[in-house]
Design an enzyme around this catalytic site. Structure first.
Site, PDB file in Angstrom:
ATOM      1  N   ARG A   1     -16.914  -7.331  12.467  1.00 38.02           N
ATOM      2  CA  ARG A   1     -16.281  -6.042  12.199  1.00 38.02           C
ATOM      3  C   ARG A   1     -17.265  -5.039  11.593  1.00 38.02           C
ATOM      4  NH1 ARG A   1     -11.946  -9.565  10.807  1.00 38.02           N
ATOM      5  NH2 ARG A   1     -12.448  -9.464   8.574  1.00 38.02           N
TER       6      ARG A   1
ATOM      7  N   CYS B   1      -4.595 -27.064   5.668  1.00 38.01           N
ATOM      8  CA  CYS B   1      -3.556 -27.223   4.642  1.00 38.01           C
ATOM      9  C   CYS B   1      -2.209 -27.609   5.249  1.00 38.01           C
ATOM     10  CB  CYS B   1      -3.406 -25.939   3.829  1.00 38.01           C
ATOM     11  SG  CYS B   1      -4.889 -25.507   2.885  1.00 38.01           S
TER      12      CYS B   1
ATOM     13  N   THR C   1     -28.424 -18.747  -1.288  1.00 37.82           N
ATOM     14  CA  THR C   1     -28.987 -20.019  -1.714  1.00 37.82           C
ATOM     15  C   THR C   1     -30.425 -19.804  -2.193  1.00 37.82           C
ATOM     16  OG1 THR C   1     -29.976 -20.669   0.393  1.00 37.82           O
ATOM     17  CG2 THR C   1     -27.609 -21.099   0.109  1.00 37.82           C
TER      18      THR C   1
ATOM     19  N   ALA D   1     -24.377 -19.593   1.550  1.00 27.61           N
ATOM     20  CA  ALA D   1     -23.458 -20.727   1.666  1.00 27.61           C
ATOM     21  C   ALA D   1     -22.109 -20.357   1.058  1.00 27.61           C
ATOM     22  CB  ALA D   1     -24.026 -21.969   0.979  1.00 27.61           C
TER      23      ALA D   1
ATOM     24  N   ASP E   1     -16.302 -25.304   0.349  1.00 31.69           N
ATOM     25  CA  ASP E   1     -16.184 -26.540  -0.421  1.00 31.69           C
ATOM     26  C   ASP E   1     -17.526 -27.149  -0.816  1.00 31.69           C
ATOM     27  OD1 ASP E   1     -13.601 -26.067   0.275  1.00 31.69           O
ATOM     28  OD2 ASP E   1     -13.259 -27.954   1.330  1.00 31.69           O
TER      29      ASP E   1
ATOM     30  N   LYS F   1      13.605 -11.019 -20.320  1.00 31.02           N
ATOM     31  CA  LYS F   1      12.388 -11.580 -20.906  1.00 31.02           C
ATOM     32  C   LYS F   1      11.953 -12.712 -19.980  1.00 31.02           C
ATOM     33  CE  LYS F   1      13.623 -10.654 -25.737  1.00 31.02           C
ATOM     34  NZ  LYS F   1      13.925 -11.290 -27.052  1.00 31.02           N
TER      35      LYS F   1
END
Length: 568
Positions: free
Chosen positions: A28, A49, A276, A283, A286, A439
């Site tokens: 983009r 997931c 890096t 990088a 995970d 509250k």
């Protein structure tokens, strides 16, 4: 253009969250660049997931897990996506990568290289771990294979590891009707969760029919003709027709570390822009070591959200150097569904704070998720950690049937914004009886925290019970009927509404000792504490009350709390 007449080549190693968000953003920003994505696996963009929910049947078609395909990415973004291509080496001097595929080995040069290799499932050195019945849950192929075994009639499953993926797998398999056992080395499930909240999750798992084996490891797996046997370190044996291995992950960085890229405990060290130690190499995801905003320690944060956002910002740094925003330090915000319950967390937990030597105060609250008079009100069990000195928000966790995600998201935003606990009082949160309270639970956390910091409220904690019981008068401010359901042995029961008229009774029973008050959730004991303090007593209120105490005691509760002896 990197050179006259040649387009800049951006090579991305690994797809899914970090790699694909980087590649898409780079396109983009730069329509002219050649962008190549090298993915070792079959699928370059899938909903990892969602894998447990395919196993459980809630996502019935595996194609629903595929977010994008090489063809769709080429059509929409002109990306050169190459599945089945594994990067086996890097030459940072010549700016090239070695790529292995079914067509052989080739060298591919780059102008900018982005490493997003993710993490591999940890495979412990356990006898029998290579049994074909043992499967991880990291890829679409893993989920499809597990679902097929269930569809073929598997009836018994063992899940090794009770982290997020392990519990999602256990829930999915229990939903399909399997007999499920969960084995976890830590003393409770979801080890990052505070133990007083983890017990609620354990109780829900038991209600789902899941057997829990905590505080023990799998010593061996004995393969058999019809089933395997998981042998635990305590000698017990569990039969299983399928075994889900989910004991953790480690960064998949061997080839990059061998190329001289700086790593810590296997995770790639990056700066605030994902750069890096090698020039022209970034990088994300995970496999990277990120700095914890509270402790200052570097650690991997294997979560899709931070990886996705980091990929976008790395692309900004490549394509718009000098103007890209830095990658924020991750809070580790996470959430999981277990049966009817939701558990979520953000920021730093108590164990990490203690290990880092950071002084903190913990608040326990059990408010309803919406107005108590509106049908369906249920409690949100909330734990908030704040800095002992200035009340800065450090972390929060919650468990409940409803409204957990909303509170943790608000608290995550507050932590990111650098708020102190008192700032929560003034948050203008949406309120109508079906949705919240005037509250809100978050506002209440601010009020309780402010009271603690200014000395209006003094707390004692459930893990101090033994010391408190031996040195203080424990005053139970609940009703007589509540007291009869279980109480601290030797405690004095005076309902908070009667306390002002019975202070002499408290004084006589205390006999000069401090008074430590408790009730069901901490509300009535806080009122009693103010009465006692202003009457000259050394008083403190149990944080979270009996609900938190029972959660901390867990399965030991019946051996600790007493009940009145019936009159013959």
């Amino acid at each position: 253009m990197s050179e006259v007449g040649r387009r800049r080549r951006i090579v991305v190693v690994g797809g899914v969250a970090g790699g694909m968000s980087c590649a898409a953003r780079a396109r983009r920003l730069d329509e002219e660049a050649e962008i190549v994505v090298l993915e070792r696996g079959e699928h370059v963009s899938f909903a990892n997931c969602g894998l447990p929910y395919h196993v459980g049947g809630e996502i019935p078609d595996e194609s629903q897990l595929l977010v994008q395909t090489p063809a769709s990415l080429r059509a929409a973004l002109a990306l050169d996506v190459r599945p089945g291509h594994e990067v086996t080496g890097i030459d940072v001097a010549s700016r090239s990568v070695t790529v292995a595929s079914a067509d052989g080995v080739e060298q591919l040069t780059y102008d900018a290289l982005v490493l997003s290799p993710g993490a591999r499932a940890v495979r412990p050195d356990t006898a029998g771990i290579d049994s074909p019945r043992v499967r991880t849950l990291r890829t679409v192929a893993d989920a499809v294979a597990l679902k097929e075994r269930v569809d073929r009639g598997a009836g018994r499953a063992v899940v090794l590891g009770a982290g997020f993926i392990g519990l999602e797998a256990a829930e999915a398999l229990a939903h399909r009707g399997l007999q499920v056992s969960v084995v976890e080395l830590a003393d409770h499930v979801l080890p990052p969760l505070e133990s007083e909240l983890a017990h609620l999750v354990e109780r829900e798992l038991v209600d789902l029919g899941v057997e829990l084996r905590t505080g023990v490891a799998a010593a061996a797996i004995e393969p058999g003709a019809d089933h395997d046997v998981v042998v635990l370190a305590d000698g017990s044996r569990i039969e299983a027709e399928l075994i889900v291995l989910s004991v953790g992950v480690r960064p998949d960085t061997q080839a990059f570390e061998a190329a001289g890229i700086a790593c810590e405990r296997g995770a790639i060290v990056v700066d605030d822009h994902g750069r890096t130690s090698a020039d022209g190499v970034w990088a994300v995801g995970d496999a990277t070591a990120r700095t914890d905003p509270t402790t200052g320690l570097r650690r991997p944060v294997p979560l899709a959200g931070p990886a996705n956002r980091a990929g976008r910002l790395v692309a900004d740094d490549i394509c718009r150097p000098g103007s890209a925003r830095p990658i924020p330090q991750p809070l580790g915000t996470a959430i999981v569904r277990v049966g009817e319950l939701t558990a979520a967390m953000t920021g730093t937990n108590a164990a990490t704070l203690r290990a880092a030597g950071i002084p903190f105060v913990t608040l326990h609250l059990h408010p309803n998720q919406h107005a108590g008079y509106f049908p369906g009100a249920t409690q949100v069990h909330l734990v908030v950690h704040i800095s002992e000195g200035d009340g800065l928000l450090l972390g929060a966790q919650a468990v409940g049937l409803d409204g957990v995600d909303k509170r943790i998201d608000v608290l995550s935003t507050a932590i990111r914004s650098g708020m102190a606990v008192g700032d929560l009082i003034d948050l203008d949160l949406a309120y109508a009886p079906p949705y919240g309270q005037a509250k809100d639970a978050v506002n209440l956390a601010g009020m309780v925290g402010s009271n603690v910091l200014d000395g209006t409220l003094r707390l004692w904690y459930a893990d101090q019970l033994d010391d408190v019981a031996s040195s203080s008068l424990v005053l139970d401010a609940r009703s007589e009927a509540e007291y009869a359901t279980g109480h601290v042995p030797g405690s004095l029961n005076i309902p908070h509404t009667e306390l002002r008229g019975r202070l002499d009774e408290v004084r006589a029973a205390a006999d000069g000792r401090p008074v430590r008050v408790l009730c069901a959730s901490g509300v009535r004991s806080a009122i009693a504490h103010r009465v006692l303090t202003q009457a000259g007593f050394d008083s403190a209120s149990l944080s979270g009350g009996m609900l938190t105490l029972r959660g901390l005691l867990g399965r030991r509760v019946d051996g600790v709390l007493a009940r009145p002896v019936p009159v013959a």
